[in-house]
Design a protein around this motif. Structure first.
Motif, PDB file in Angstrom:
ATOM      1  N   UNK A 186      64.171  48.821  26.621  1.00  0.00           N
ATOM      2  CA  UNK A 186      62.379  49.252  26.248  1.00  0.00           C
ATOM      3  C   UNK A 186      62.420  50.154  25.002  1.00  0.00           C
ATOM      4  N   UNK A 187      62.367  49.636  23.982  1.00  0.00           N
ATOM      5  CA  UNK A 187      62.125  50.651  22.703  1.00  0.00           C
ATOM      6  C   UNK A 187      60.796  50.463  22.201  1.00  0.00           C
ATOM      7  N   UNK A 188      59.957  51.491  22.376  1.00  0.00           N
ATOM      8  CA  UNK A 188      58.416  51.136  21.874  1.00  0.00           C
ATOM      9  C   UNK A 188      58.362  51.991  20.618  1.00  0.00           C
ATOM     10  N   UNK A 189      57.883  51.203  19.628  1.00  0.00           N
ATOM     11  CA  UNK A 189      57.917  51.834  18.224  1.00  0.00           C
ATOM     12  C   UNK A 189      56.166  52.209  17.811  1.00  0.00           C
ATOM     13  N   UNK A 190      56.246  53.017  16.868  1.00  0.00           N
ATOM     14  CA  UNK A 190      54.870  53.221  16.625  1.00  0.00           C
ATOM     15  C   UNK A 190      53.969  54.162  17.546  1.00  0.00           C
ATOM     16  N   UNK A 191      54.741  54.712  18.312  1.00  0.00           N
ATOM     17  CA  UNK A 191      54.006  55.395  19.574  1.00  0.00           C
ATOM     18  C   UNK A 191      52.725  56.256  19.227  1.00  0.00           C
ATOM     19  N   UNK A 192      52.865  56.875  17.916  1.00  0.00           N
ATOM     20  CA  UNK A 192      51.763  57.603  17.561  1.00  0.00           C
ATOM     21  C   UNK A 192      50.459  56.927  17.536  1.00  0.00           C
ATOM     22  N   UNK A 213      68.288  53.355  29.968  1.00  0.00           N
ATOM     23  CA  UNK A 213      67.688  54.123  28.889  1.00  0.00           C
ATOM     24  C   UNK A 213      66.516  53.504  28.241  1.00  0.00           C
ATOM     25  N   UNK A 214      65.428  53.889  28.050  1.00  0.00           N
ATOM     26  CA  UNK A 214      64.184  53.209  27.662  1.00  0.00           C
ATOM     27  C   UNK A 214      63.628  54.718  26.754  1.00  0.00           C
ATOM     28  N   UNK A 215      62.373  54.168  25.907  1.00  0.00           N
ATOM     29  CA  UNK A 215      61.358  55.292  25.268  1.00  0.00           C
ATOM     30  C   UNK A 215      60.915  54.649  24.256  1.00  0.00           C
ATOM     31  N   UNK A 216      60.036  55.781  23.631  1.00  0.00           N
ATOM     32  CA  UNK A 216      59.276  55.440  22.451  1.00  0.00           C
ATOM     33  C   UNK A 216      59.468  56.222  21.583  1.00  0.00           C
ATOM     34  N   UNK A 217      59.223  56.090  20.418  1.00  0.00           N
ATOM     35  CA  UNK A 217      59.286  56.974  19.155  1.00  0.00           C
ATOM     36  C   UNK A 217      57.936  56.406  17.937  1.00  0.00           C
ATOM     37  N   UNK A 218      58.045  57.477  17.277  1.00  0.00           N
ATOM     38  CA  UNK A 218      56.731  57.411  16.259  1.00  0.00           C
ATOM     39  C   UNK A 218      57.262  56.266  15.210  1.00  0.00           C
ATOM     40  N   UNK A 219      58.548  56.053  14.987  1.00  0.00           N
ATOM     41  CA  UNK A 219      59.309  55.523  14.024  1.00  0.00           C
ATOM     42  C   UNK A 219      59.149  53.779  14.173  1.00  0.00           C
ATOM     43  N   UNK A 220      59.358  52.980  13.334  1.00  0.00           N
ATOM     44  CA  UNK A 220      59.138  51.781  13.491  1.00  0.00           C
ATOM     45  C   UNK A 220      60.338  50.902  14.218  1.00  0.00           C
ATOM     46  N   UNK A 278      51.955  66.460  26.292  1.00  0.00           N
ATOM     47  CA  UNK A 278      51.468  65.356  25.593  1.00  0.00           C
ATOM     48  C   UNK A 278      52.426  64.293  25.130  1.00  0.00           C
ATOM     49  N   UNK A 279      53.897  64.519  25.414  1.00  0.00           N
ATOM     50  CA  UNK A 279      54.701  63.419  25.063  1.00  0.00           C
ATOM     51  C   UNK A 279      54.650  62.092  25.263  1.00  0.00           C
ATOM     52  N   UNK A 280      54.692  61.223  24.511  1.00  0.00           N
ATOM     53  CA  UNK A 280      54.694  59.882  24.888  1.00  0.00           C
ATOM     54  C   UNK A 280      55.594  59.412  25.867  1.00  0.00           C
ATOM     55  N   UNK A 281      56.791  59.881  25.596  1.00  0.00           N
ATOM     56  CA  UNK A 281      58.146  59.667  26.797  1.00  0.00           C
ATOM     57  C   UNK A 281      57.835  60.539  28.002  1.00  0.00           C
ATOM     58  N   UNK A 282      56.928  61.477  28.196  1.00  0.00           N
ATOM     59  CA  UNK A 282      56.592  62.120  29.136  1.00  0.00           C
ATOM     60  C   UNK A 282      55.432  61.127  30.032  1.00  0.00           C
ATOM     61  N   UNK A 283      54.632  60.677  29.379  1.00  0.00           N
ATOM     62  CA  UNK A 283      53.534  59.865  29.938  1.00  0.00           C
ATOM     63  C   UNK A 283      54.029  58.463  29.982  1.00  0.00           C
ATOM     64  N   UNK A 284      55.040  57.787  29.635  1.00  0.00           N
ATOM     65  CA  UNK A 284      55.775  56.841  30.014  1.00  0.00           C
ATOM     66  C   UNK A 284      56.276  56.926  31.403  1.00  0.00           C
ATOM     67  N   UNK A 285      57.059  58.398  31.690  1.00  0.00           N
ATOM     68  CA  UNK A 285      57.739  58.493  32.987  1.00  0.00           C
ATOM     69  C   UNK A 285      56.650  58.746  33.990  1.00  0.00           C
ATOM     70  N   UNK A 286      55.291  59.102  33.676  1.00  0.00           N
ATOM     71  CA  UNK A 286      54.349  59.359  34.777  1.00  0.00           C
ATOM     72  C   UNK A 286      54.214  57.996  35.055  1.00  0.00           C
ATOM     73  N   UNK A 287      53.666  57.177  33.919  1.00  0.00           N
ATOM     74  CA  UNK A 287      53.417  55.703  34.327  1.00  0.00           C
ATOM     75  C   UNK A 287      54.108  55.019  35.330  1.00  0.00           C
ATOM     76  N   UNK A 288      55.583  55.095  34.857  1.00  0.00           N
ATOM     77  CA  UNK A 288      56.735  54.549  35.557  1.00  0.00           C
ATOM     78  C   UNK A 288      56.682  54.900  37.148  1.00  0.00           C
ATOM     79  N   UNK A 289      56.295  56.427  37.423  1.00  0.00           N
ATOM     80  CA  UNK A 289      56.269  56.990  38.872  1.00  0.00           C
ATOM     81  C   UNK A 289      55.178  56.076  39.465  1.00  0.00           C
ATOM     82  N   UNK A 290      54.069  55.891  39.003  1.00  0.00           N
ATOM     83  CA  UNK A 290      53.112  55.450  39.324  1.00  0.00           C
ATOM     84  C   UNK A 290      53.000  53.699  39.714  1.00  0.00           C
ATOM     85  N   UNK A 291      54.312  53.121  38.929  1.00  0.00           N
ATOM     86  CA  UNK A 291      54.209  51.908  38.890  1.00  0.00           C
ATOM     87  C   UNK A 291      55.329  51.378  39.778  1.00  0.00           C
TER      88      UNK A 291
END
Length: 189
Positions: free
Chosen positions: A146-152, A112-119, A15-28
């Protein structure tokens, strides 16, 4: 000619948000681009030069190197753990940096991209991942961010693929990385 991008996801949590981002990237991915996600990064043993000898490299480390060697570019999905990248991602970069001067990252375009629960979206971790990939002699594309804050909160009820802003940005990242890979491939022909 098809461009192959290998995704390394620095979080192995289900359920990792970064894993979900990778899955989305594969579909896009656009036509002519394939993005695969490296499996079993958590099964790669910590880098140890004693394990890294001809003919006796651990199975998952060898598979990682083979996947990266076949790829035209790499896309790192980087969570932030205690202000830096995860150990699993750093370990993958360490294995891909060897043998020195001829590692699987050497000269390859890397974003290098990603998401984090932080601000701040994990920018410290992203900086560290760029630094490690650069030390491994990758061609790190500093202009792709691409740095996505507050991913939670952002992805609590929405998969990144269903977030139109993120999907648009993610597709742009993939296209730009594929273009860099095409230029790198053309330069070596």
């Amino acid at each position: 000619m098809s461009i192959h991008i290998l995704a390394l996801v620095g979080s192995v949590r289900a359920g990792s948000h970064n894993g979900q981002l990778a899955q989305a990237a594969a579909k896009l991915t656009p036509e002519g681009v394939e993005l695969s996600i490296q499996e079993n990064l958590d099964q790669v043993p910590f880098y140890n030069e004693d394990l890294d000898s001809e003919g006796s490299i651990p199975q998952h480390a060898a598979a990682l190197r083979e996947s990266a060697a076949r790829a035209d570019a790499l896309l790192l999905f980087v969570p932030e753990y205690n202000g830096t990248m995860s150990a699993v991602l750093k370990n993958a970069i360490d294995w891909l940096s060897r043998p020195y001067g001829a590692g699987a990252l050497s000269g390859k375009p890397v974003a290098v991209i990603g998401a984090s629960g932080g601000q701040y979206g994990g920018v410290w971790a992203h900086q560290d991942a760029r630094k490690a990939a650069t030390a491994a002699q990758a061609n790190v594309l500093e202009d792709i961010t691409l740095s996505i804050p507050d991913s939670l909160t952002r992805f609590a009820d929405t998969h990144p693929l269903d977030d139109s802003e993120i999907a648009t940005e993610l597709k742009s990242v993939v296209v730009r990385l594929a273009q860099a890979a095409e230029r790198a491939t053309a330069a070596h022909v």
